[in-house]
Write an enzyme that holds these catalytic residues in place. Structure first.
Site, PDB file in Angstrom:
ATOM      1  N   TYR A 171      -1.391  -5.824   9.047  1.00 46.58           N
ATOM      2  CA  TYR A 171      -0.201  -5.271   8.360  1.00 46.58           C
ATOM      3  C   TYR A 171       0.100  -3.827   8.786  1.00 46.58           C
ATOM      4  O   TYR A 171      -0.719  -3.169   9.380  1.00 46.58           O
ATOM      5  CB  TYR A 171      -0.206  -5.500   6.861  1.00 46.58           C
ATOM      6  CG  TYR A 171      -1.232  -4.866   5.947  1.00 46.58           C
ATOM      7  CD1 TYR A 171      -2.035  -3.806   6.306  1.00 46.58           C
ATOM      8  CD2 TYR A 171      -1.346  -5.352   4.636  1.00 46.58           C
ATOM      9  CE1 TYR A 171      -2.923  -3.255   5.405  1.00 46.58           C
ATOM     10  CE2 TYR A 171      -2.239  -4.805   3.730  1.00 46.58           C
ATOM     11  CZ  TYR A 171      -3.021  -3.753   4.116  1.00 46.58           C
ATOM     12  OH  TYR A 171      -3.902  -3.214   3.231  1.00 46.58           O
ATOM     13  N   GLU A 172       1.309  -3.394   8.517  1.00 47.10           N
ATOM     14  CA  GLU A 172       1.843  -2.127   9.051  1.00 47.10           C
ATOM     15  C   GLU A 172       1.780  -2.100  10.581  1.00 47.10           C
ATOM     16  O   GLU A 172       1.609  -1.052  11.183  1.00 47.10           O
ATOM     17  CB  GLU A 172       1.125  -0.911   8.463  1.00 47.10           C
ATOM     18  CG  GLU A 172       1.352  -0.692   6.982  1.00 47.10           C
ATOM     19  CD  GLU A 172       2.814  -0.396   6.623  1.00 47.10           C
ATOM     20  OE1 GLU A 172       3.565   0.076   7.496  1.00 47.10           O
ATOM     21  OE2 GLU A 172       3.194  -0.664   5.471  1.00 47.10           O
ATOM     22  N   GLY A 173       1.967  -3.259  11.185  1.00 50.70           N
ATOM     23  CA  GLY A 173       1.952  -3.350  12.648  1.00 50.70           C
ATOM     24  C   GLY A 173       0.599  -3.793  13.160  1.00 50.70           C
ATOM     25  O   GLY A 173      -0.400  -3.113  12.939  1.00 50.70           O
TER      26      GLY A 173
END
Lengths: 607, 607
Positions: free
Chosen positions: B442-444
């Site tokens: 998550y968050e890339g």
């Protein structure tokens, strides 16, 4: 999620790397034809794909339940087990004289891989039963064999191994379960065993527990442990299940993974049942030699767990590849008119190829080890038998240790390929990550494998097998260089493989030499390096087999074949050389830093 | 399982590596005293240990539930969140003018690490709220700030980020949620967002969703995305929660880990609620610049996820160490009269020290990055500000990418230390392994970080920041050599660190040069190496900071201190050099094999 048995990959390893043809020609294999092999592999694939694989997710989400001491397995498992038994799969690798099919271990490795890929949880029941059969074949009396092996072989009964107790895990010296001799020659057992896989279930008419316990006059420690048969139902004179024995499932564990496999706490001697107090047991072999007998089976069980690592790796890889081909997201790195399937992105390819390379390398090493075992059993020449057995024993901890540690890595990468969807349980990628995590632990943790590998398999023969292996790798290196110099269009790939394999085998040789040299001086230092040494051996033997695979592909391509199978497999071998083999030097450095590291550590962890 | 905030380790990094003293001396920090820092750290430790940490297991086993569109969180979470809010923790790093405490980022990194170590699931709510606050501070109007920031800061309201849609994950070009302008200047949004952390819950009076959506006339792709505020309850003129807006939780995900954090599917514009059809939203900043605004916040959010990696690593390490000191099993390798705690076994030490070394190295890199951010904001000299900002931006993907990938490794090793008990859910080690797995996603994903790292942070400035970093490492190397030559009793350790760090920085320099040289020629090859390059940077910057840590310990020990803290930390740095730094060369080799590998791969994966 579908599973497709990777029959062509398996055939490639059997034919090109493990020498199946030579094994079929061994004395005793006269009845094994190439057609039989083909038929077994095809039918195994069909069975696991259609019957077992669809149950894998169900086992995860509907685990077995315990009620009034009885375990109900996941819906569908009992029916599938009946089909498994009727198909004769339990007897595949066991002797024909007892009703088995006596197939080579190398072939059993392949069918076992597929069964485990279809469902690790389901496969654990036959895996443990195999262990019990092997133990009884090895040390049971003729009467014990006649009583227990036929129903175990045909799946009417199943088997378990009872080693662990709450205070005795890796350290079996601490086993406390007691066995008291009775006037009729039997024993009464009392104690608690934990982590008993398929310790209780209703899929079979009877369950045969093999139990480590102590006689009243036994010496302390590992030299006072004996091995007993404890049937759930004591067979009557006709050999049919009779009185309910005093062994009971007290609870099932709530585990991270392999949910479909019931992991039982078993209580022996609580006074319930139909036999009075104490579970009725029968000594196997001689008293106080139980641990030794367990070790006889251990190589087989450890090898089987290594195969589980390959199996879950294969399944995770298939699932991730299917998702990556399907999921459309982002432009191609060199530009594209719209979003592309993520399999086109370089890092997704890197993830998938890491998964594939590790899986293929481990499969090759494992099947080559199984082939060595077949030669060790059946080769006409005693020297060949001994050499093959030594190689097999050397490779077992590699297969168990490295193929399970990398299975965790592969399953984790499988989640990564899926991105956020990988974290959602319904996707199924997370199950592999949870299931795989037990593999470096049970049947001996990686450290236990590494201690065996370093102590018994390397120091004891002063590195003879290890050095012989390195010499074999040198031969492959020479072949690689000849192929590269012959002006192949794949020259750059062949050169990369040769360069990286050479570096890896140098690191391996240097590490073995270091360990032999340091062993008499500093036992703590070398054992701090035992796992890195085992991982190094896994990397280098995997690289060796991938190099042999590349050479086989090079031959086919050089002969003008345009089958993309060869080019793909060659590419995977190049990837393995570029991305996996460089890890060898890091493991070697960790081993060789041992002295400075362990000197610096005194006291830093021990409170 | 207890959690103890590692205050002394944290103070060590703040004082000896991140230069807290210099940060307290920056313009604008006149009110920050050493006493204040001490008080914040102490109170943070007390709060997370007593209030949050005990809820971690409960969040796992009693996840939030959804009923009639409303989410009930894990028992205890709401009360804990109220205490969190009352303690002023949400405002810690936000400006004083809006009611925050305006503390340096380096200090917020420490308190955030402890909060996340206590419970990743709980901490996600404040983490997302921080992101919303930062977005509004950066691009909101004064009226928007006045309306939303005070209640977000004091915990009456919480915030979410709405980026992902089923077809738009890493690829935000595919966002399809629509926003239609209304005559009153507001917008009506309709569409579906998935993976929305704390997208619905009852812990706060209101939830402020920041939503990416497209205006009717917006261009296709990423240049047509705008950012909107969509409150769950539309604030009335008094700023209090008013009408129920048309945004609804349709379901919660069934996830591998972070069970305590509700992950919602949100439907915008289904026509329910009190506002008619379409969710009422307010444009933030200018139209079609939404992605740009998201990127402003992205560094902060990515950094925060990196801190989560360190947090779960610390907690897993504490738990494994406690178990290893307690569990008695097996004899000591050099002999012992009876079984010993397993922490005495060399491989258990290797596992624990790998966990500790990775955790400490990542903490040091992350806090040094935060310190750079503080200098970038507040340093008197513009050149220093720019250089510090560049270093911070370079290190953010390293912190996010490497500290989360290694968190998965550390959590996995934590299970291994526990043996079979680690696989049992009640032990708690498995939860860290499950929780940690989301962090590299998550968050890339790590690949997204690596693309940013290679493209924007390395190629764009022709490697200037990377080369500057290598030059800094050279200075540390020179210091190490001087210390080693000064005849320290720790000479062998210092030499090992110097030797391994030198090898690692060479590998790093060579890799940066290779990437710069290949970039114009073969974009596919260099992006196949982007993650290995990122991992290499993580290893080498971690090794650099551990070397600086060793030098700090060497100073204290050289001055005659007998505090075991210095010797232990020095030992961990030596271990890191012996076992972690050698991985650098493997990553470099993988990058540099890229050309041959990607040439060999054409077609092997793409069906």
């Amino acid at each position: 999620m579908r599973y497709t048995a990777p029959l062509r990959d398996i055939r490639f390893v059997l034919d090109e790397l493990a020498g199946l043809k030579d094994i079929l020609a061994l004395p005793g294999n006269e009845e094994m034809s190439a057609d039989l092999v083909e038929a077994v592999l095809e039918e195994n694939a069909r069975f696991v794909q259609e019957v077992i694989a669809p149950l894998n997710r169900q086992g995860d989400s509907q685990p077995p339940t315990l009620r009034d001491g009885e375990v109900t397995v996941t819906p569908g498992y009992a029916e599938a087990f009946a089909e498994f038994s009727q198909g004769g799969w339990q007897g595949l690798q066991h002797p024909q004289e007892w009703g088995g099919q006596g197939l080579p271990k190398v072939l059993a490795a392949a069918t076992s891989e597929n069964l485990n890929a279809a469902s690790l949880s389901f496969s654990l029941c036959p895996l443990l039963t195999d262990g019990v059969i092997e133990a009884l074949l090895t040390v049971g009396t003729e009467a014990q064999k006649a009583r227990y092996i036929p129903p175990l072989l045909d799946g009417r009964w199943t088997g378990t191994m009872n080693l662990t107790e709450p205070q005795a895990g890796s350290d079996l010296a601490l086993v406390a379960t007691r066995a008291v001799p009775q006037s009729d020659g039997s024993y009464r057992l009392s104690g608690q065993k934990i982590f008993i896989t398929y310790g209780e279930h209703e899929m079979a008419e009877n369950i045969i527990h093999l139990v480590l316990a102590r006689l009243p006059d036994a010496p302390a420690g590992v030299k006072g442990i004996s091995l007993f048969i404890v049937p759930k139902f004591v067979p009557n004179e006709a050999g049919e299940p009779g009185k309910r024995n005093d062994v009971w499932c007290a609870s099932l564990e709530h585990k991270l993974g392999i949910h479909g496999s019931p992991t039982a706490v078993l209580l022996y001697g609580s006074g319930k049942g139909e036999v009075g107090e104490g579970a009725v047991g029968y000594l196997v072999g001689e008293a106080n030699r139980g641990l030794e007998y367990m070790f006889i089976m251990m190589n087989a069980a450890r090898y089987a767990v290594g195969i589980q690592g390959i199996a879950v790796s294969e399944r995770a890889t298939q699932q991730a590849l299917a998702y990556a081909r399907d999921r459309v997201q982002g432009r191609a790195v060199e530009g594209s008119s719209g979003p592309v399937p993520i399999v086109r992105h370089p890092d997704v390819q890197r993830l998938l190829l890491t998964m594939r390379a590790l899986t293929e390398a481990n499969r090759a090493v494992a099947y080559v080890a199984a082939a060595a075992r077949d030669h060790a059993h059946q080769h006409a020449d005693a020297g060949q038998r001994a050499a093959s057995q030594a190689l097999y024993e050397y490779l077992v901890p590699v297969v168990k240790g490295y193929a399970t540690e990398t299975a965790v890595e592969v399953a984790s990468l499988g989640i990564q390929v899926h991105g956020g969807m990988g974290f959602i349980e319904e996707t199924g990628a997370a199950q592999h990550y949870r299931d795989a995590r037990i593999l470096p632990i049970y049947e001996g943790t990686t450290a236990i494998q590494a201690n065996d590998f370093l102590g018994r398999k390397t120091l004891r023969d002063a590195g003879a097998v290890a050095q012989g292996l390195a010499a074999e790798i040198d031969k492959t290196l020479a072949e690689l260089r000849r192929a590269a110099e012959a002006g192949s269009p794949r020259q750059a790939g062949l050169q990369l493989i040769a360069r990286q394999l050479e570096g890896a085998v140098q690191a391996y040789r240097g590490t073995v030499a270091f360990l032999l040299q340091e062993a008499p001086k500093d036992v703590r230092t070398i054992f701090a390096g035992s796992v890195p040494y085992l991982m190094l051996a896994g990397i280098v033997t995997g690289g060796w087999q991938m190099a042999r695979a590349a050479l086989a592909c090079e031959r086919h391509l050089g002969e003008g074949s345009t089958d993309p199978f060869w080019a793909d497999k060659f590419a995977t071998a190049v990837f393995h050389a570029g991305h996996i083999l460089p890890r060898a030097a890091a493991q070697a450095a960790a081993v060789q830093a041992g002295g400075v590291v362990s000197a610096a550590l005194a006291g830093s962890l021990i409170a």
